[in-house]
Motif scaffolding. Structure first.
Motif, PDB file in Angstrom:
ATOM      1  N   THR A  81      -4.781   3.163  -4.522  1.00 37.40           N
ATOM      2  CA  THR A  81      -4.104   3.281  -3.597  1.00 37.40           C
ATOM      3  C   THR A  81      -4.931   2.935  -2.318  1.00 37.40           C
ATOM      4  N   SER A 104       1.582  -0.217  -8.485  1.00 40.23           N
ATOM      5  CA  SER A 104       0.168  -0.155  -9.218  1.00 40.23           C
ATOM      6  C   SER A 104      -0.181  -1.337 -10.038  1.00 40.23           C
ATOM      7  N   THR A 109       1.647   4.119 -12.970  1.00 33.75           N
ATOM      8  CA  THR A 109       1.937   5.451 -12.493  1.00 33.75           C
ATOM      9  C   THR A 109       3.247   6.098 -12.914  1.00 33.75           C
ATOM     10  N   GLU A 113       3.933   9.939  -8.946  1.00 28.19           N
ATOM     11  CA  GLU A 113       2.638   8.899  -8.523  1.00 28.19           C
ATOM     12  C   GLU A 113       3.352   7.706  -7.817  1.00 28.19           C
ATOM     13  N   THR A 114       4.335   6.947  -8.621  1.00 24.93           N
ATOM     14  CA  THR A 114       4.721   5.883  -7.764  1.00 24.93           C
ATOM     15  C   THR A 114       5.434   6.000  -6.398  1.00 24.93           C
ATOM     16  N   THR A 117       2.339   6.808  -4.105  1.00 23.18           N
ATOM     17  CA  THR A 117       1.740   5.602  -3.737  1.00 23.18           C
ATOM     18  C   THR A 117       2.312   4.432  -2.869  1.00 23.18           C
ATOM     19  N   SER A 120       2.235   6.244   0.762  1.00 23.07           N
ATOM     20  CA  SER A 120       1.027   6.097   1.245  1.00 23.07           C
ATOM     21  C   SER A 120       0.708   4.506   1.949  1.00 23.07           C
TER      22      SER A 120
END
Length: 298
Positions: A81, A104, A109, A113-114, A117, A120
């Motif tokens: 990331t 990713s 992920t 987490e997806t 990410t 971000s």
């Protein structure tokens, strides 16, 4: 915000593996002159993961020169990331109109987490973002639930829907209405997705056949479905070449045969040979021999 036909362009190389800017400019201008609505650089078809950040930014700058007031979008697809965020920041400084973001590429992920990410990367670039959902190629499915969760961030403006399930188009529209610009990302499902409500097409074979691609899109939007379907049926054997492990080699070979480009790729890829090459050559030869006369459209 975004709509229409936006090609995922190929990256051109010289014989010494350096970037061939002259050939890229020729090919990119051919697409824009045919009526395309922007360009996406350095995606899967553009061999983005095999390019350095500096090379990707150089391709982006050329892309923007060609697109003018239409969007030049850079693909962000990184294993880490932090690297994705760094590339997003560089793209913003280089004048990108937006980003197409893959969640990713190495670690697959989960839901939390997806979403983290994607948030971000969007924050780092602070640009409009097209979310690339491709569970087949990248094994991360950006589901309708995730899209609903991300809808509170106005930077997420579009979705490239490549789940290979045509029902997903209707599911997204039923749940989220027009919140996202919904693009189909699977060439040989384009007619189906566009007639089900998708607003755009991130296309692959368009790089060699832009006039036919634009015609299909505009005829559908004008409600001229039968005329669009006739072209699409002719186009299907070519469009099927996009759904392959060898999509990059396939499409670059089509460019070589149809628009006098070349099929150089970056290692570890190698140009097609043997039966794989013969098959593509036959598809192109047959398609060119039966190329339809396009109807007039706006």
């Amino acid at each position: 915000m975004w709509q229409g036909v936006i090609p995922a362009v190929t990256t051109k190389f010289n014989q010494d593996d350096t970037l061939d800017f002259k050939e890229m400019e020729r090919c990119f201008r051919y697409l824009m002159d045919a009526g395309c609505d922007g360009l996406i650089a350095c995606g899967s078809l553009g061999e983005g993961p095999l390019l350095s950040h500096a090379e990707r930014i150089d391709v982006l700058k050329l892309t923007k020169e060609v697109t003018g007031n239409k969007p030049a979008i850079l693909t962000v697809a990184e294993a880490a990331t932090r690297d994705a965020c760094a590339l997003a920041e560089k793209a913003a400084k280089a004048g990108a109109d937006g980003l197409m973001v893959v969640p990713s590429t190495i670690y697959h992920t989960n839901h939390r987490e997806t979403v983290a990410t994607l948030r971000s990367i969007a924050a780092a670039g602070d640009l409009p973002v097209m979310i690339y959902s491709n569970r087949l190629a990248y094994r991360v499915d950006v589901t309708t639930d995730m899209l609903e969760e991300l809808a509170d961030d106005a930077r997420f403006v579009a979705v490239k829907e490549s789940s290979d399930d045509i029902r997903r188009t209707t599911e997204i529209i039923n749940r989220l209405g027009s919140r996202y610009d919904l693009f189909t990302g699977v060439d040989n499902l384009a007619f189906e997705a566009l007639t089900a409500g998708a607003t755009g097409w991130v296309a692959g074979l368009v790089v060699a056949f832009p006039h036919e691609t634009v015609a299909i899109y505009r005829l559908i939007k004008a409600g001229r479905y039968n005329e669009a379907l006739d072209i699409y049926r002719w186009f299907r054997p070519l469009l099927d070449l996009d759904v392959s492990t060898y999509l990059v080699q396939n499409i670059k070979l089509v460019e070589a045969l149809a628009i006098d480009s070349n099929d150089r790729v970056r290692a570890p890829r190698l140009p097609l040979e043997g039966a794989l090459r013969t098959r593509v050559e036959q598809v192109v030869s047959t398609s060119l021999a039966n190329r339809p006369v396009l109807p007039a459209f706006n």
